[in-house]
Scaffold this active site. Structure first.
Site, PDB file in Angstrom:
ATOM      1  N   GLU A 259      56.231  24.376  59.110  1.00 44.82           N
ATOM      2  CA  GLU A 259      55.352  23.208  59.359  1.00 44.82           C
ATOM      3  C   GLU A 259      55.910  21.775  58.927  1.00 44.82           C
ATOM      4  OE1 GLU A 259      51.447  24.242  58.651  1.00 44.82           O
ATOM      5  OE2 GLU A 259      51.592  26.120  59.953  1.00 44.82           O
ATOM      6  N   GLU A 363      53.749  32.208  63.005  1.00 47.13           N
ATOM      7  CA  GLU A 363      52.774  32.404  62.107  1.00 47.13           C
ATOM      8  C   GLU A 363      51.193  32.257  62.883  1.00 47.13           C
ATOM      9  OE1 GLU A 363      53.236  29.966  58.305  1.00 47.13           O
ATOM     10  OE2 GLU A 363      51.039  30.013  58.282  1.00 47.13           O
TER      11      GLU A 363
END
Ligand code: NAG
Ligand code: NAG
Ligand code: NAG
Ligand code: NAG
Length: 523
Positions: A259, A363
């Site tokens: 991220e 994810e």
């Protein structure tokens, strides 16, 4: 076996003892926590199991079904017919239309997952690992491993906290790796029949490399691509691969950064290094790509590792640079903004622009902060949410799907910034039990049946899906068998037909709130 000398009563007793694990499927021991459906309870001596997959005889099909009403991957068989009695919704297979190759399905061995698994007694741990990785379970073949801490750790740390150690002389794996994750990875490898594809993702660099001087919170790497901070950070990846290799654990891939757009969904303290697309391009082209290529590791590199709202923009910036594109094998995607970002203009658009780079979901979890309950034991809709995502993204060129934590505790942790969420397996260490949730079985409807190397094939629906309620995908396995997954998220049974021109018709019903996996071979 020598029966001589064993008294009859003892033989009888032995026959009455529970059957050993490998001797056949064991049913779910259900428990209802009042959240709509049930969990299956496992402990040191009992866990529900599946039989290894056996392809049905030619002309027959097998169907596995799970439902809100309580079925969990229950197998039955039927025969193909030459016609359908009731015309209606018909799904027709076309194996001449071949789409993406599949990499597989799996979950993440975060520090939290490792700690929860190891809280159980050894035999209960074995049941948990077999549930995920063995032929008596759902046969995951992907495992994501955080490099050093994520928020799902009990403390923030990096592998080299000695300031200005540009040579990484003090690089050391943590106890979390050596005592927890590595032993568990080796046990997962040992019970798995399939080759496991491991991939690693960093959350944070050592504090001394970061703009904010802390492993916690949002920061950037100091300096810019090509300088000593970026070279050192690239070498840190190689050190990590070297150290794991010393324990015979080999990584198929790394992602450049978890991220990089950072922290929309995590509390401000959560560890993150932010990159723009241009910074990731330059770091890959000048530092990480060359470092991996020079290393003895044949580890692939995945870019992005963030929400699909950033596609295809990030792909254009990074892969638009020929040098960076050469080092990148695929794009890693997280699911948290999927509800507001259509798959066509993000995933499919990226595939059309860069067809040689695969897309992989890396994810996903339910119960994240906008929901009230992190853990909701037995919630069927959270399983639906998983399979709805998998079906949607597979139909838009995604080659695999990776869940977040393999196991969490009753609170949805541990997590040192209290960012608690749900998991397909919830461990209650105080009772030495773990609960397999609907999410676990939904994932199993894909992971057990769709091995690496399978290809999505054409599947034509006779009705527009707006009316038909059903979601579906079909794949051709490397062994030539066909798999069709059908999800019904609604409260009404849906009759439908399946047509494989090479074999015939299946007359089927997708029960209310159910997921089914059909399996057959063409000869
Ligand atoms: C484990 O579960 C089985 C099946 O529910 C049960 O019969 C057994 O008593 C449990 N064992 C322990 C130690 O609780
Ligand atoms: C099956 O797919 C092939 C290749 O895409 C196509 O040429 C053919 O027309 C399709 N067949 C049917 C019946 O749709
Ligand atoms: C790694 O594998 C090699 C060769 O199979 C073996 O000799 C060695 O003991 C293993 N090392 C560890 C740490 O398990
Ligand atoms: C790719 O990016 C690097 C900088 O990271 C730059 O030096 C190079 O010229 C770029 N290559 C192309 C083909 O754009």
């Amino acid at each position: 076996m020598r029966a001589v000398g064993i008294p009859g009563w003892l033989l009888l007793l032995l026959l009455l003892l529970p059957v050993p694990q490998a001797a056949g499927a064991r049913p779910c021991i259900p428990k209802d926590f009042g959240h709509g459906s049930l969990v299956c309870v496992c402990n040191a001596t009992y866990c529900d199991t599946l039989d290894p997959l056996v392809l049905p005889a030619p002309g027959s099909y097998a169907v596995y079904e799970s439902s809100k009403a309580g079925k969990r991957l229950e197998r039955s068989e039927g025969r193909f017919q030459s016609s359908l009695r009731t015309p209606g919704l018909l799904l027709t297979l076309n194996i001449s239309t071949l789409y993406q190759h599949m990499k597989g399905f799996g979950g993440s061995l975060s520090d939290a997952a490792a700690m929860n698994i190891l809280k159980l007694s050894q035999p209960a741990q074995d049941n948990l690992l077999r549930s995920y990785f063995s032929q008596s379970g759902i046969e995951y073949n992907l495992i994501r491993v955080p490099m050093a801490c994520s928020d799902f750790s009990v403390r923030p740390y990096s592998y080299d906290d000695v300031p200005d150690d540009y040579e990484l002389k003090h690089f050391r794996l943590a106890d979390e790796d050596v005592k927890m994750k590595i032993p568990l990875l080796r046990r997962a490898l040992a019970v798995s029949k399939r080759p496991l594809l491991l991939f690693a993702s960093p959350w944070t660099a050592p504090a001394w490399m970061r703009s904010n001087g802390d492993v916690r919170g949002k920061g950037t790497l100091k300096g810019k691509a090509g300088d000593k901070y970026h070279k050192t950070w690239a070498n840190y990846f190689i050190k990590f691969l070297d150290e794991y290799a010393k324990h015979n654990v080999t990584f198929w891939a790394v992602t450049a950064q978890n991220e990089p757009l950072a922290g929309l969904f995590t509390p401000p303290q959560a560890p993150t290094i932010a990159f723009t697309a241009a910074q990731q391009r330059d770091f890959i082209a000048q530092d990480l790509g060359p470092a991996l290529a020079r290393s003895p590791h044949r580890t692939r590199l995945l870019m992005l590792d963030d929400q699909r709202i950033h596609l295809p923009h990030w792909a254009k910036v990074v892969l638009g640079n020929a040098t960076a594109a050469r080092y990148v094998a695929g794009l890693a995607v997280h699911w948290y903004l999927d509800a507001i970002v259509p798959p066509g203009c993000s995933l499919e658009a990226t595939h059309k622009l860069f067809p040689d780079h695969f897309l992989l979901y890396t994810e996903a979890c339910t119960g994240f902060f906008m929901f009230r309950f992190a853990v909701s034991l037995g919630c069927w809709e959270r399983g639906d949410h998983y399979s709805h995502s998998i079906l949607t993204v597979m139909n838009h060129f995604v080659s695999g799907w990776t869940d977040w934590n393999l196991a969490l505790d009753l609170e949805g942790g541990p997590n040192w910034v209290k960012n608690f969420v749900d998991s397909p397996v919830i461990v209650d260490g105080s009772k030495d039990v773990f609960y397999k949730q609907p999410m676990f079985y939904h994932l199993g409807h894909f992971s057990k049946f769709i091995p690496e190397g399978s290809r999505r094939v054409g599947l034509h629906s006779s009705r527009r899906c707006l009316l038909c309620q059903l979601e579906h995908v079909a794949v051709l396995r490397p062994d030539g068998a066909l798999v069709l997954v059908v999800l019904n998220r609604f409260g009404r049974d849906v009759p439908f037909g399946i047509r494989d021109p090479a074999v015939g018709f299946i007359e089927a019903v997708a029960p209310a709130h159910s997921i089914q996996t059909y399996l057959w071979r063409q000869q």
